[in-house]
Design an enzyme around this catalytic site. Structure first.
Site, PDB file in Angstrom:
ATOM      1  N   ASP A  66       3.271  -7.028  -1.552  1.00 22.96           N
ATOM      2  CA  ASP A  66       2.823  -7.570  -0.279  1.00 22.96           C
ATOM      3  C   ASP A  66       3.577  -8.862   0.048  1.00 22.96           C
ATOM      4  OD1 ASP A  66       0.723  -7.443   1.883  1.00 22.96           O
ATOM      5  OD2 ASP A  66       0.163  -9.382   1.011  1.00 22.96           O
ATOM      6  N   GLU A 118       7.423  -5.356   0.968  1.00 19.69           N
ATOM      7  CA  GLU A 118       7.148  -5.608   2.378  1.00 19.69           C
ATOM      8  C   GLU A 118       7.839  -6.906   2.779  1.00 19.69           C
ATOM      9  OE1 GLU A 118       3.462  -6.438   5.493  1.00 19.69           O
ATOM     10  OE2 GLU A 118       3.343  -7.181   3.436  1.00 19.69           O
TER      11      GLU A 118
END
Length: 548
Positions: free
Chosen positions: A202, A270
């Site tokens: 993330d 990401e």
């Protein structure tokens, strides 16, 4: 799992948002038993792997992206044994499993932060990003949270501010502290020992910051916002030069990659909220001591999908990702549904919108690299409109009405058209409402229709797996006369595959002299309709052929 070291280079990855996939215990919230009950559905898509969004212990201020225990399963989602069962059954079906790892920040209820906030001289005092106030008592600088407001929150116990790039209940870890890096790697090893095949990392480009805490400059009026950024989002009123995308983050990737390589696992990164998503992504996957693949927001905007736009995007990918791998992604739990983003640029006729969806599916499986498919996009689900009183997303609630929240792309999967809650749950009410029109796209409806989008995805992904040029080939763009026709050739030692896509709602005619001699592949795309050496592609049609 069979040994295929480079499987990730051309993988199709299916993202599961567990709260909304399937409810196994009847409380209205999706969970790990729900995933287990539907693992055969995922396998039927012919994908290589599934990525499961966070299911770890959390106060759920950001629905699992605020973790209070990296090694525990939140009771909402089940138990660690439930996860082990999902992992085993997935592996039995030759599905690899990636899990989300949220390493930029923790919950403010994590024991690490509870200790760190207590004083300036405890064992974890430097595990988070702390800074003294300015002489007037205000925040150390002007950095903004992506969720709105200052990126700094005051902690009375320490008489200092802590950094939070997201909610104030999500304090940022201090990646400049080797003890933090060691603790994160130890957490990663825990899950790798259990047998996971990799991580989705993330907001990896937020890991470090400018240690001198310089203010960010204001964005010049003449400078456009990054692709996909809202015109009203205050975060992009600044040039975010010092709070993310720091070169020091790239140095931290090496030990992560070394650990993953020891286990034959991979990282899907990401890249978020950056000025140049493609450029930043390419840096994070360049070379063998960084991450394996990364996705970004290049296709997650509501701009029309044109040949000019796609050609420029593909050319840039080919020039930037020379030794790294891009993960083509058109939808996640953080962005509006792709069908709704582009439908406003298409004719209103249903058959044309359906044709576009089928064409886009074919395009995604044809591009060089791996790709990610977000749950429900294979059904063609539209963006749901959630009334304010039903909204759950803190990003949407905090930014309402100026910032579009994420609830509309997180509504539960419709499994059965006529079942209560569309078969998602036995509870009286699911955690988010299911739009009535989503029932028309339910899995049971599409499984009964051989021409449905779901069935098209299944056939296309299975077919992709059988094409050497799509699994390992290079990509060469074609220069075609019709500006509505996108064409490229995928090439490897054993195959040369022509890929054509009509991006318009009108029939396109291609002179065969423009393309190399070829023979159409079986049952993929339009039939070989030729009139006096002219190839006809219907509205939003596509065509695959092996070069002779």
């Amino acid at each position: 799992m069979p040994s295929q070291p480079d499987w990730w280079r051309s993988a199709v990855i299916y993202q599961i948002y567990p709260r909304s996939f399937a409810d196994g215990n009847g409380d209205g919230i999706g969970d790990l038993p729900g995933i287990l009950n539907h693992i055969d559905y995922v396998a039927s898509l012919n994908v290589d792997a599934l990525w499961i969004s966070p299911f770890f212990k959390s106060p759920m201020r950001d629905f699992g992206y605020d973790i209070s225990d990296y090694r525990a399963v939140d009771p909402i989602f089940g138990t660690l044994d439930d996860f082990k069962a999902v992992l085993k059954v997935a592996h039995d079906r030759s599905l690899r499993v990636l899990i989300d790892q949220v390493w930029n920040h923790t919950s403010d209820q994590h024991p690490w932060f509870e200790e760190s906030r207590a004083s300036r001289d405890n064992a974890r005092a430097d595990w988070y990003v702390w800074a003294d106030p300015k002489p007037d008592g205000t925040a150390p600088n002007n950095w903004l949270s992506t969720f709105g407001g200052s990126a700094w929150a005051w902690e009375p116990q320490r008489q200092q501010y802590y950094l939070h790039n997201f909610l104030d209940s999500q304090p940022d870890l201090n990646w400049y502290n080797p003890a933090v890096v060691a603790a994160i790697l130890d957490t990663a090893q825990f899950w790798l020992e259990l047998g996971v095949d990799g991580f989705r990392l993330d907001v990896v480009n937020f890991f470090t910051h400018d240690r001198s805490l310089r203010d960010n400059p204001l964005r010049p009026a003449e400078l456009p916002r990054p692709a996909g950024a809202s015109a009203t989002d205050p975060f992009f009123a600044q040039l975010n030069l010092h709070n993310l995308d720091q070169p020091s983050t790239l140095d931290l990737l090496k030990p992560i990659r070394q650990l993953l390589d020891r286990y034959g696992a991979i990282a899907l990164a990401e890249i978020s909220s950056t000025e140049d998503a493609l450029l930043t992504s390419s840096a994070y996957v360049s070379g063998s001591d960084r991450l394996h693949t990364a996705y970004n927001s290049s296709l997650m905007t509501d701009e029309p999908l044109t040949v000019q736009r796609l050609t420029g995007l593909i050319q840039r990918v080919e020039s930037l990702f020379t030794d790294g791998v891009i993960c083509w992604t058109a939808g996640t739990h953080d962005f509006p549904r792709l069908k709704s983003r582009w439908s406003k640029y298409q004719p209103s006729e249903t058959f044309l919108q359906d044709a576009f969806d089928h064409m886009f599916a074919a395009l995604m499986v044809s591009l060089r690299g791996c790709c990610c498919l977000y749950q429900g996009d294979e059904l063609g689900l539209t963006q749901a409109e959630i009334p304010y009183e039903k909204m759950q997303d803190p990003f949407g609630l905090q930014g309402y009405p100026h910032v579009l929240g994420r609830d509309g792309s997180r509504t539960p999967m419709p499994w059965r058209k006529d079942a209560p809650a569309a078969g998602f749950t036995e509870a009286a009410e699911p955690w988010l409402p299911i739009p009535a029109d989503h029932r028309l796209y339910a899995v049971d409806v599409q499984e009964a229709d051989s021409t449905s989008l779901l069935q098209k995805y299944r056939r296309l992904i299975r077919w992709r797996n059988e094409q050497p040029a799509l699994r390992q080939g290079d990509l060469t763009l074609l220069n075609l006369a019709d500006d509505h026709l996108l064409g490229f050739v995928r090439t490897c030692d054993s195959q040369r595959l022509l890929c054509l896509f009509n991006l318009s709602p009108a029939t396109v005619y291609c002179d065969r002299a423009e393309i190399p001699p070829c023979e159409p592949t079986e049952a993929m795309g339009v039939s070989d309709r030729s009139y006096h050496d002219i190839l006809e592609l219907p509205p939003f049609g596509f065509y695959f052929a092996n070069l002779i």
